[in-house]
Design an enzyme around this catalytic site. Sequence first.
Site, PDB file in Angstrom:
ATOM      1  N   SER A  76       1.022  -1.231   0.201  1.00  0.00           N
ATOM      2  CA  SER A  76      -0.280  -0.248   0.021  1.00  0.00           C
ATOM      3  C   SER A  76       0.590   1.286   0.365  1.00  0.00           C
ATOM      4  O   SER A  76       2.042   1.307   0.279  1.00  0.00           O
ATOM      5  CB  SER A  76      -0.788  -0.021   1.049  1.00  0.00           C
TER       6      SER A  76
HETATM    7  N1  SAH Z   1       1.441  -4.853   4.922  1.00  0.00           N
HETATM    8  C1  SAH Z   1       2.458  -5.080   3.930  1.00  0.00           C
HETATM    9  C2  SAH Z   1       1.443  -5.531   2.358  1.00  0.00           C
HETATM   10  C3  SAH Z   1       1.431  -6.709   2.595  1.00  0.00           C
HETATM   11  S1  SAH Z   1      -0.137  -6.280   0.790  1.00  0.00           S
HETATM   12  C4  SAH Z   1       3.376  -4.119   3.883  1.00  0.00           C
HETATM   13  O1  SAH Z   1       3.210  -3.414   4.556  1.00  0.00           O
HETATM   14  O2  SAH Z   1       4.175  -4.447   3.145  1.00  0.00           O
HETATM   15  C5  SAH Z   1      -1.022  -7.874   0.845  1.00  0.00           C
HETATM   16  C6  SAH Z   1       0.394  -9.746   1.454  1.00  0.00           C
HETATM   17  O3  SAH Z   1      -1.040  -9.682   2.152  1.00  0.00           O
HETATM   18  C7  SAH Z   1       1.154 -10.006   0.807  1.00  0.00           C
HETATM   19  O4  SAH Z   1       2.268 -10.099   1.137  1.00  0.00           O
HETATM   20  C8  SAH Z   1      -0.208 -11.214  -0.380  1.00  0.00           C
HETATM   21  O5  SAH Z   1       0.652 -12.368  -0.213  1.00  0.00           O
HETATM   22  C9  SAH Z   1       0.023 -11.427   1.715  1.00  0.00           C
HETATM   23  N2  SAH Z   1      -1.899 -12.293   2.227  1.00  0.00           N
HETATM   24  C10 SAH Z   1      -2.246 -12.502   0.718  1.00  0.00           C
HETATM   25  N3  SAH Z   1      -3.808 -13.765   1.690  1.00  0.00           N
HETATM   26  C11 SAH Z   1      -3.152 -13.982   2.975  1.00  0.00           C
HETATM   27  C12 SAH Z   1      -3.741 -14.665   3.675  1.00  0.00           C
HETATM   28  N4  SAH Z   1      -4.528 -15.910   3.532  1.00  0.00           N
HETATM   29  N5  SAH Z   1      -3.289 -14.484   4.798  1.00  0.00           N
HETATM   30  C13 SAH Z   1      -1.995 -13.774   5.080  1.00  0.00           C
HETATM   31  N6  SAH Z   1      -1.112 -13.471   4.035  1.00  0.00           N
HETATM   32  C14 SAH Z   1      -1.617 -13.040   3.215  1.00  0.00           C
END
Ligand code: SAH
Length: 226
Positions: A76
């Site tokens: 994000s």
């Molecule tokens: N908070 C992160 C942004 C993450 S983008 C930051 O600050 O960089 C969303 C993330 O959620 C991705 O890395 C993706 O792999 C993860 N994700 C997607 N589905 C998920 C699930 N069911 N459980 C845990 N992580 C998940």
Amino acid sequence: MNTVEAREFDAQRARMVEEVEATYADTRAETGLAAMSPQVRGALGKVERHRLVPGAERAWAYRNHPLPIGHGQTISQPYIVALSADLLAPQPGHIVLEIGTGSGYQAAILAEIVKQVYTIEIVEALGRSAEAKLKEMGYRNIEVRIGDGYAGWPEKAPFDGIVVTAAAPSVPQALVDQLKPGGRLVIPVGERWEVQQLLLITKKADGSTERRNVLPVRFVPLVPKD
Ligand code: SAH
């Protein structure tokens, strides 16, 4: 990295904080937040985002935009990270859970403010990489777990706050169950690849919940549970 480069990143980070502050002002009518809290502002000014993004993205680390982190995932924009943190109303004694570790940036921002951050990532390579970088940066209050965030982290519950950083089709009940009374859940809810609503769910003392639509947002989807 040489000192000139380090100073340049410091200057870019300071500009990013001002841009995020300006976005708060622009979105005030929707979010109800006119400015960043001093805690979140301090964390944003401190966390070295360029150390958490992939090498090829370093030059853009401090733009107020989303960035690709590989594995089809996008992190994000800093404004959304700041807003999500502020919506949790984080306090120094808090224990928070993040779903979707990604680059580790949101976890680092929260770890600057609260006592302990637990974070779950479903893509092992991303989770391990974030874990290693966060450790190298000196964070001792972030624990990364590889797994499916839908179920939360019951062994560490209850939490003062939970932030979900990928879009869910609906609010997972397990996460609501793992909130303390008075706890807050920030989660983008909506269809995959569509505009979602960033929701703030507050659990009241009697266990009932209150829900507020904060802002239309666009997140990568939470990988659904099989
Ligand atoms: N908070 C992160 C942004 C993450 S983008 C930051 O600050 O960089 C969303 C993330 O959620 C991705 O890395 C993706 O792999 C993860 N994700 C997607 N589905 C998920 C699930 N069911 N459980 C845990 N992580 C998940």
